[in-house]
Each structure stands twice: as C-alpha cells, then as structure tokens.
Motif scaffolding. Sequence first.
Motif, PDB file in Angstrom:
ATOM      1  N   LEU A  71       0.790  -1.225   0.000  1.00  0.00           N
ATOM      2  CA  LEU A  71       0.000   0.000   0.000  1.00  0.00           C
ATOM      3  C   LEU A  71       0.823   1.276   0.000  1.00  0.00           C
ATOM      4  N   SER A  72       2.139   1.168   0.080  1.00  0.00           N
ATOM      5  CA  SER A  72       2.980   2.365   0.098  1.00  0.00           C
ATOM      6  C   SER A  72       3.426   2.718  -1.317  1.00  0.00           C
ATOM      7  N   TRP A  73       4.082   3.865  -1.438  1.00  0.00           N
ATOM      8  CA  TRP A  73       4.650   4.284  -2.718  1.00  0.00           C
ATOM      9  C   TRP A  73       6.148   3.971  -2.735  1.00  0.00           C
ATOM     10  N   PRO A  74       6.696   3.368  -3.802  1.00  0.00           N
ATOM     11  CA  PRO A  74       6.025   3.007  -5.061  1.00  0.00           C
ATOM     12  C   PRO A  74       5.555   1.563  -5.111  1.00  0.00           C
ATOM     13  N   ALA A  75       5.437   0.907  -3.925  1.00  0.00           N
ATOM     14  CA  ALA A  75       5.068  -0.509  -3.909  1.00  0.00           C
ATOM     15  C   ALA A  75       3.730  -0.759  -4.604  1.00  0.00           C
ATOM     16  N   PHE A  76       2.747   0.112  -4.341  1.00  0.00           N
ATOM     17  CA  PHE A  76       1.407  -0.143  -4.882  1.00  0.00           C
ATOM     18  C   PHE A  76       1.387  -0.173  -6.409  1.00  0.00           C
ATOM     19  N   PRO A  77       1.884   0.874  -7.086  1.00  0.00           N
ATOM     20  CA  PRO A  77       1.857   0.807  -8.552  1.00  0.00           C
ATOM     21  C   PRO A  77       2.718  -0.311  -9.124  1.00  0.00           C
ATOM     22  N   VAL A  78       3.843  -0.618  -8.467  1.00  0.00           N
ATOM     23  CA  VAL A  78       4.691  -1.706  -8.957  1.00  0.00           C
ATOM     24  C   VAL A  78       3.959  -3.040  -8.834  1.00  0.00           C
ATOM     25  N   GLN A  79       3.318  -3.268  -7.683  1.00  0.00           N
ATOM     26  CA  GLN A  79       2.571  -4.512  -7.475  1.00  0.00           C
ATOM     27  C   GLN A  79       1.417  -4.631  -8.467  1.00  0.00           C
ATOM     28  N   VAL A  80       0.668  -3.546  -8.635  1.00  0.00           N
ATOM     29  CA  VAL A  80      -0.486  -3.587  -9.541  1.00  0.00           C
ATOM     30  C   VAL A  80      -0.037  -3.831 -10.973  1.00  0.00           C
ATOM     31  N   LEU A  81       0.996  -3.108 -11.407  1.00  0.00           N
ATOM     32  CA  LEU A  81       1.461  -3.249 -12.783  1.00  0.00           C
ATOM     33  C   LEU A  81       2.018  -4.645 -13.035  1.00  0.00           C
ATOM     34  N   THR A  82       2.815  -5.150 -12.091  1.00  0.00           N
ATOM     35  CA  THR A  82       3.374  -6.493 -12.255  1.00  0.00           C
ATOM     36  C   THR A  82       2.269  -7.542 -12.280  1.00  0.00           C
ATOM     37  N   SER A  83       1.308  -7.409 -11.373  1.00  0.00           N
ATOM     38  CA  SER A  83       0.196  -8.366 -11.324  1.00  0.00           C
ATOM     39  C   SER A  83      -0.654  -8.276 -12.585  1.00  0.00           C
ATOM     40  N   LEU A  84      -0.784  -7.064 -13.124  1.00  0.00           N
ATOM     41  CA  LEU A  84      -1.543  -6.909 -14.372  1.00  0.00           C
ATOM     42  C   LEU A  84      -0.838  -7.642 -15.509  1.00  0.00           C
ATOM     43  N   PHE A  85       0.490  -7.569 -15.543  1.00  0.00           N
ATOM     44  CA  PHE A  85       1.251  -8.312 -16.555  1.00  0.00           C
ATOM     45  C   PHE A  85       1.066  -9.818 -16.379  1.00  0.00           C
ATOM     46  N   VAL A  86       1.054 -10.274 -15.117  1.00  0.00           N
ATOM     47  CA  VAL A  86       0.888 -11.702 -14.849  1.00  0.00           C
ATOM     48  C   VAL A  86      -0.484 -12.172 -15.317  1.00  0.00           C
ATOM     49  N   VAL A  87      -1.539 -11.446 -14.931  1.00  0.00           N
ATOM     50  CA  VAL A  87      -2.899 -11.822 -15.338  1.00  0.00           C
ATOM     51  C   VAL A  87      -3.032 -11.767 -16.855  1.00  0.00           C
ATOM     52  N   THR A  88      -2.426 -10.746 -17.469  1.00  0.00           N
ATOM     53  CA  THR A  88      -2.458 -10.640 -18.928  1.00  0.00           C
ATOM     54  C   THR A  88      -1.800 -11.847 -19.576  1.00  0.00           C
ATOM     55  N   SER A  89      -0.712 -12.329 -18.976  1.00  0.00           N
ATOM     56  CA  SER A  89      -0.042 -13.504 -19.543  1.00  0.00           C
ATOM     57  C   SER A  89      -0.927 -14.746 -19.429  1.00  0.00           C
TER      58      SER A  89
END
Length: 317
Positions: A204-222
């Motif tokens: 929930l902190s910065w920049p953990a949140f955007p990094v986690q969301v973006l990485t997870s979005l790449f994983v789900v996209t894969s």
Amino acid sequence: MNLLSNTGIRIALKWLLTALIIGAVLLLVDGKTLIREVARVPPSALAIGLVLGIGQVFLSAWRWRYTAGLLGLPIPYMQAVREYYLATFTNQVLPGGVLGDVNRALRHGADTDNRAAAAHGVAIERLSGQVVQAAVVVGGLTWLSITGRINGTDVTGADFPSPLSWLLAAVVVLALLGWFLTQKSSRVSAYFGTLRGDLTRALLSWPAFPVQVLTSLFVVTSYLAVFLVLASGAGYLNDLSSAVVIAALCSLLLLSMVIPVTVSGWGVREGAAVILWPMVGLPAEQGVALSVAYGALIFVSSLPGVLFLFNLPARRP
C-alpha cells in the motif's frame, strides 16, 4: 502416523472429487465434439502457450522477490525462480492449489529465520495478483453486460449476478476484512498490527502499490494470453470483439480456480466453462476444450519444479 493417514485421506478425497466433477462435466457436453475441439489446437499454439507459461513463473518470481525485499528478506532472483517453480508444480499436483505457496513460505522462512515475514511476503504477493484479477473479472463482466453479449441468465435459466453485484460483494468482503484487522485483542491484535505494517510496506505504500499492480496486471495478462493463443489456434477468434469475449470468459475461468475444492482447479474450471460459454451464445464444448488445453499446458510448464523438489534451503548460521 494418524496425521499422515488423515492427510492422505484428504488428498485422496480431493482427487476423487476432482474426478467426479470432471465426470459430471463430460455428461453435460458432447464427447465427440469435445475431442474434435481439443484436437483443433495446433502444436504451434501449444508451443507459444508453453513459452508464455514459463514467462509467468519468471515474472511472478520477480514479484515475490520484490515483495520479500520490501519486508527486509532479500532473495536472489534465480533462487526465487527455483522456489516459484517448485511451488507452481506442487500446486498443480496437490489439492487446494495453495500448498505449494505454503511450502514456499516455509522454505523461505527457514532460510531467513523470519517465518512470519516470509509468510506475509508470499501472502501479499498472491493477494496483489488476486485483487488485480478480480478487477479484470469485474471489467470483463461489465463489458459483456454493456455490449449485450450476456443476457443475465445461464443455461438453466437461473439469474446470473450482475457486475454491480460482484463489485458490492467485493466491497462487503473488504469491509469485513478491514473491520477484523482493526479489532483489539492482545496477541491477535499484536499479530494483525504486524500484518498491517507489512501490508503497508509491501503493497500500500509508494512506489510498492503501482509496482505490485502493474506487475500483477502483466501476470494476469499472460494468463489470458495463453487462453487467447489457444483460442486463436483453434480458430475461435474472428475479430477483436470475439477476442475480448473470450478473454472476459477466461478471466472467470481463472477466478473459478481459486475455489480450493479440487486439484489445480480441474473440474471446477471446466464446469464454469459449461455454464459460461452458452451464456454468450457459444458452444460449451469450445469453453471446455480451452479449459482442458490450458490446464494441460500449465501443468507441463510447471514440470521444471520437479528438479527442485528435494532441494532444501540452507539455513543461515
């Protein structure tokens, strides 16, 4: 001995339940049509899907390493890849789909002498993925409803929850979880205080949140990319609209695998396909064929985990 016996019985029952559900699914579809649909997937699509499956492990391992690092538990990247491969393989062959992650947390905890933080690292890493996956599912359901692709009822005529219902349910669950985490009660309160701190640092902190969301979005996209490659190879994709429909339906298949009642989602995933595909006017056999091909492909891509099955972590002095 009794514990081992009970564990063996539970595992056997999960395998039996998996077989029963798959058997029920086969009774609901035309067997010859299903075999023909599975055979439509060409080797080239399987090869591309296998490469994507391998990429998923490397990307997910990076997400775990990043999460653990924020909690003060650095782990070499290739060690993270090996442990993630082992966890993925274990999840594929043991009931529930989470025992591999539990083992990953235990091994990392033994290696770092901080079992609580190691467990939180695995849990937070998986949580970020599940949250993003749920958001993708809501988005897909919303698109299907807005475009009229789904009429709100399944093949039995039962009401199908609207995207708003899914969103409200998610809000209620998160609200209850938040309430539970804020309760005060000695040791439990102290533990959840630590958990809240770890959640803040690693998610929930910065920049953990955007990094986690973006990485997870790449994983789900894969994950969805594997389905789309298989669907394209089988000739199910005619245009961009059909690709979006398949992606939205497959996001629901992925969500169904979270239900820990069978081995690696087998049976539950195929049962969901039997319901979902006719809801958008597509043959159930197509959905089940994609589900079977996906399950087999992910299993094959997890096989390198066997190499690390007996590779115990070295404890620090």
